[in-house]
Design a protein around this motif. Structure first.
Motif, PDB file in Angstrom:
ATOM      1  N   ALA A  67       0.625  -1.820  -0.336  1.00 14.97           N
ATOM      2  CA  ALA A  67      -0.581   0.549  -0.070  1.00 14.97           C
ATOM      3  C   ALA A  67       1.117   1.306   0.016  1.00 14.97           C
ATOM      4  CB  ALA A  67      -1.206  -0.184   1.131  1.00 14.97           C
ATOM      5  N   LYS A  68       2.064   1.003   0.164  1.00 14.32           N
ATOM      6  CA  LYS A  68       3.094   2.434   0.661  1.00 14.32           C
ATOM      7  C   LYS A  68       3.653   2.144  -0.450  1.00 14.32           C
ATOM      8  CE  LYS A  68       2.998   2.035   5.115  1.00 14.32           C
ATOM      9  NZ  LYS A  68       4.201   1.570   6.744  1.00 14.32           N
ATOM     10  N   HIS A  69       3.703   1.670  -1.347  1.00 13.54           N
ATOM     11  CA  HIS A  69       4.206   1.660  -2.903  1.00 13.54           C
ATOM     12  C   HIS A  69       3.864   1.580  -4.153  1.00 13.54           C
ATOM     13  CE1 HIS A  69       7.503   0.065  -0.055  1.00 13.54           C
ATOM     14  NE2 HIS A  69       8.176   1.038  -1.272  1.00 13.54           N
ATOM     15  N   PRO A  70       3.164   2.795  -4.511  1.00 16.97           N
ATOM     16  CA  PRO A  70       2.545   3.098  -5.525  1.00 16.97           C
ATOM     17  C   PRO A  70       2.243   2.402  -6.901  1.00 16.97           C
ATOM     18  CG  PRO A  70       3.377   4.776  -4.867  1.00 16.97           C
ATOM     19  CD  PRO A  70       3.356   3.968  -4.048  1.00 16.97           C
ATOM     20  N   THR A  71       3.189   1.741  -6.810  1.00 17.05           N
ATOM     21  CA  THR A  71       4.610   1.310  -8.370  1.00 17.05           C
ATOM     22  C   THR A  71       3.924  -0.173  -8.315  1.00 17.05           C
ATOM     23  OG1 THR A  71       6.775   1.647  -7.881  1.00 17.05           O
ATOM     24  CG2 THR A  71       5.296   3.521  -8.948  1.00 17.05           C
ATOM     25  N   LYS A  72       4.221  -1.031  -6.548  1.00 17.83           N
ATOM     26  CA  LYS A  72       4.141  -2.139  -7.008  1.00 17.83           C
ATOM     27  C   LYS A  72       2.717  -2.848  -6.392  1.00 17.83           C
ATOM     28  CE  LYS A  72       8.391  -2.692  -5.720  1.00 17.83           C
ATOM     29  NZ  LYS A  72       9.510  -3.909  -6.769  1.00 17.83           N
ATOM     30  N   ARG A  73       1.732  -3.397  -7.324  1.00 21.08           N
ATOM     31  CA  ARG A  73       0.991  -4.770  -7.175  1.00 21.08           C
ATOM     32  C   ARG A  73       0.671  -5.823  -6.482  1.00 21.08           C
ATOM     33  NH1 ARG A  73      -0.341  -2.710 -13.264  1.00 21.08           N
ATOM     34  NH2 ARG A  73       1.862  -2.980 -13.374  1.00 21.08           N
ATOM     35  N   LEU A  74      -0.432  -6.152  -5.259  1.00 27.01           N
ATOM     36  CA  LEU A  74      -0.445  -7.091  -5.021  1.00 27.01           C
ATOM     37  C   LEU A  74      -1.535  -8.012  -5.270  1.00 27.01           C
ATOM     38  CD1 LEU A  74       0.284  -9.310  -2.957  1.00 27.01           C
ATOM     39  CD2 LEU A  74      -0.622  -7.859  -0.955  1.00 27.01           C
ATOM     40  N   ILE A  75      -1.970  -8.729  -5.912  1.00 26.74           N
ATOM     41  CA  ILE A  75      -3.012  -9.897  -6.259  1.00 26.74           C
ATOM     42  C   ILE A  75      -2.750 -10.712  -4.791  1.00 26.74           C
ATOM     43  CG2 ILE A  75      -4.267 -11.166  -7.008  1.00 26.74           C
ATOM     44  CD1 ILE A  75      -2.498 -10.329  -9.928  1.00 26.74           C
ATOM     45  N   VAL A  76      -4.179 -10.324  -3.779  1.00 23.09           N
ATOM     46  CA  VAL A  76      -3.939 -11.606  -3.079  1.00 23.09           C
ATOM     47  C   VAL A  76      -4.632 -12.962  -3.008  1.00 23.09           C
ATOM     48  CG1 VAL A  76      -4.802 -11.574  -0.735  1.00 23.09           C
ATOM     49  CG2 VAL A  76      -4.264  -9.801  -1.309  1.00 23.09           C
ATOM     50  N   PHE A  77      -3.898 -13.512  -3.200  1.00 21.13           N
ATOM     51  CA  PHE A  77      -4.916 -15.069  -3.518  1.00 21.13           C
ATOM     52  C   PHE A  77      -5.537 -15.668  -2.632  1.00 21.13           C
ATOM     53  CE2 PHE A  77      -4.770 -20.059  -3.830  1.00 21.13           C
ATOM     54  CZ  PHE A  77      -5.687 -19.365  -5.404  1.00 21.13           C
ATOM     55  N   SER A  78      -6.455 -15.733  -2.018  1.00 15.95           N
ATOM     56  CA  SER A  78      -6.898 -15.795  -1.326  1.00 15.95           C
ATOM     57  C   SER A  78      -7.270 -17.399  -0.298  1.00 15.95           C
ATOM     58  CB  SER A  78      -8.799 -15.908  -1.865  1.00 15.95           C
ATOM     59  OG  SER A  78      -9.496 -14.494  -1.879  1.00 15.95           O
ATOM     60  N   ARG A  79      -7.156 -17.539   0.933  1.00 13.05           N
ATOM     61  CA  ARG A  79      -6.915 -18.578   1.635  1.00 13.05           C
ATOM     62  C   ARG A  79      -7.114 -17.979   2.988  1.00 13.05           C
ATOM     63  NH1 ARG A  79      -6.328 -21.839  -1.596  1.00 13.05           N
ATOM     64  NH2 ARG A  79      -4.709 -23.243  -0.577  1.00 13.05           N
ATOM     65  N   PRO A  80      -7.443 -18.703   4.044  1.00 12.96           N
ATOM     66  CA  PRO A  80      -8.124 -18.224   5.977  1.00 12.96           C
ATOM     67  C   PRO A  80      -7.722 -17.075   6.218  1.00 12.96           C
ATOM     68  CG  PRO A  80      -8.725 -20.991   5.067  1.00 12.96           C
ATOM     69  CD  PRO A  80      -7.701 -19.774   3.985  1.00 12.96           C
ATOM     70  N   TRP A  81      -6.236 -17.832   5.953  1.00 18.66           N
ATOM     71  CA  TRP A  81      -5.450 -16.521   6.609  1.00 18.66           C
ATOM     72  C   TRP A  81      -5.545 -15.392   6.529  1.00 18.66           C
ATOM     73  CZ3 TRP A  81      -4.168 -21.126   5.116  1.00 18.66           C
ATOM     74  CH2 TRP A  81      -2.544 -21.115   3.330  1.00 18.66           C
ATOM     75  N   ASN A  82      -6.309 -14.639   5.118  1.00 21.95           N
ATOM     76  CA  ASN A  82      -5.989 -13.492   4.383  1.00 21.95           C
ATOM     77  C   ASN A  82      -7.440 -12.839   4.820  1.00 21.95           C
ATOM     78  OD1 ASN A  82      -6.705 -14.321   2.539  1.00 21.95           O
ATOM     79  ND2 ASN A  82      -4.765 -14.605   1.859  1.00 21.95           N
ATOM     80  N   ALA A  83      -8.363 -13.361   5.224  1.00 18.46           N
ATOM     81  CA  ALA A  83     -10.023 -13.440   4.369  1.00 18.46           C
ATOM     82  C   ALA A  83     -10.397 -11.877   5.442  1.00 18.46           C
ATOM     83  CB  ALA A  83     -10.669 -14.417   5.648  1.00 18.46           C
ATOM     84  N   GLN A  84      -8.838 -11.268   6.105  1.00 15.20           N
ATOM     85  CA  GLN A  84      -9.635  -9.754   6.595  1.00 15.20           C
ATOM     86  C   GLN A  84      -9.090  -9.050   6.179  1.00 15.20           C
ATOM     87  OE1 GLN A  84     -12.038  -9.629   8.795  1.00 15.20           O
ATOM     88  NE2 GLN A  84     -12.017 -11.933   8.854  1.00 15.20           N
ATOM     89  N   VAL A  85      -8.091  -9.167   5.245  1.00 15.78           N
ATOM     90  CA  VAL A  85      -7.507  -8.228   4.270  1.00 15.78           C
ATOM     91  C   VAL A  85      -8.027  -7.080   3.078  1.00 15.78           C
ATOM     92  CG1 VAL A  85      -5.995  -8.281   1.852  1.00 15.78           C
ATOM     93  CG2 VAL A  85      -5.302  -9.402   3.837  1.00 15.78           C
ATOM     94  N   LYS A  86      -8.108  -6.126   3.651  1.00 13.86           N
ATOM     95  CA  LYS A  86      -8.816  -5.320   2.170  1.00 13.86           C
ATOM     96  C   LYS A  86      -7.837  -4.563   1.365  1.00 13.86           C
ATOM     97  CE  LYS A  86     -11.513  -3.437   6.428  1.00 13.86           C
ATOM     98  NZ  LYS A  86     -12.109  -4.918   6.735  1.00 13.86           N
ATOM     99  N   THR A  87      -8.320  -4.282   0.486  1.00 20.89           N
ATOM    100  CA  THR A  87      -8.339  -4.055  -0.745  1.00 20.89           C
ATOM    101  C   THR A  87      -8.251  -2.914  -1.046  1.00 20.89           C
ATOM    102  OG1 THR A  87     -10.639  -4.552  -1.698  1.00 20.89           O
ATOM    103  CG2 THR A  87      -9.078  -6.608  -1.643  1.00 20.89           C
TER     104      THR A  87
END
Length: 189
Positions: free
Chosen positions: A147-167
């Protein structure tokens, strides 16, 4: 536009948890369930952390890693399509460097030839220092840094341990590899 795409190995392309959980439950006399897992659940106590790393070491000293099923059968065609289009697609993992050969063998067993960067058991945030445009990863700890690096992008691959991640602006979620493909196409892949 060509993209440099870093794909995590464990639980993003290879379903290591389906092998890990039964072994952890057996070794600890526990009853961990996939749907209830939190990120780095094995850090909860010294016994579970020791068991986790012993099992990880076993992956690297035996053929156990070959037993990992893919997380999604569409992962391979999506990766091959990206490669055919000229994008750089590499595995970037927190696994120990000694895992390199067995990860390469697993990929080859599934028809993939790609570079593997086994960075060691440090923090996943070290990945973001590398020169990639897009990261496909299940690690929720990467979100704050991306989120602090606007040139980087992340595709969060859904798993139970990342269910709370905000896009957000440069962070999206994918539930399977067809969604990963759709997101990457939207980025110009």
């Amino acid at each position: 536009m060509t993209l440099r795409v870093a794909i995590d190995f464990d639980d993003t392309i290879a379903d290591q948890t389906s092998v890990l959980l039964p072994l952890m439950n057996w070794k600890l006399g526990a009853s961990y369930k996939f749907e209830e897992l939190e990120w780095d659940f094995f850090h909860k106590d010294p016994a579970s952390e020791a068991a986790f790393w012993q099992i990880h070491d076993l992956y690297d000293t035996s053929y156990l890693r070959r037993a990992f099923p893919p997380v999604d059968p569409y992962a391979f065609p999506v990766i091959k399509e990206l490669q055919r289009k000229g994008h750089t697609v590499e595995i970037v993992t927190r696994n120990a460097p000694k895992s390199h050969e067995s990860i390469k063998a697993w990929l080859f067993m599934h028809g993939l030839e790609m570079k593997v960067r086994a960075m060691g058991r440090g923090r996943g945030g070290d990945k973001l220092r590398l020169d990639y445009d897009v990261f496909v990863d299940d690690n929720p700890a990467l979100v704050e840094t991306v989120a602090k690096h606007p040139t980087k992008r992340l595709i969060v691959f859904s798993r139970p341990w990342n269910a709370q991640v905000k896009t957000g602006r440069n962070i999206v979620r994918a539930n399977d590899w067809l969604e990963v493909r759709k997101v990457l196409l939207g980025m110009g892949a």
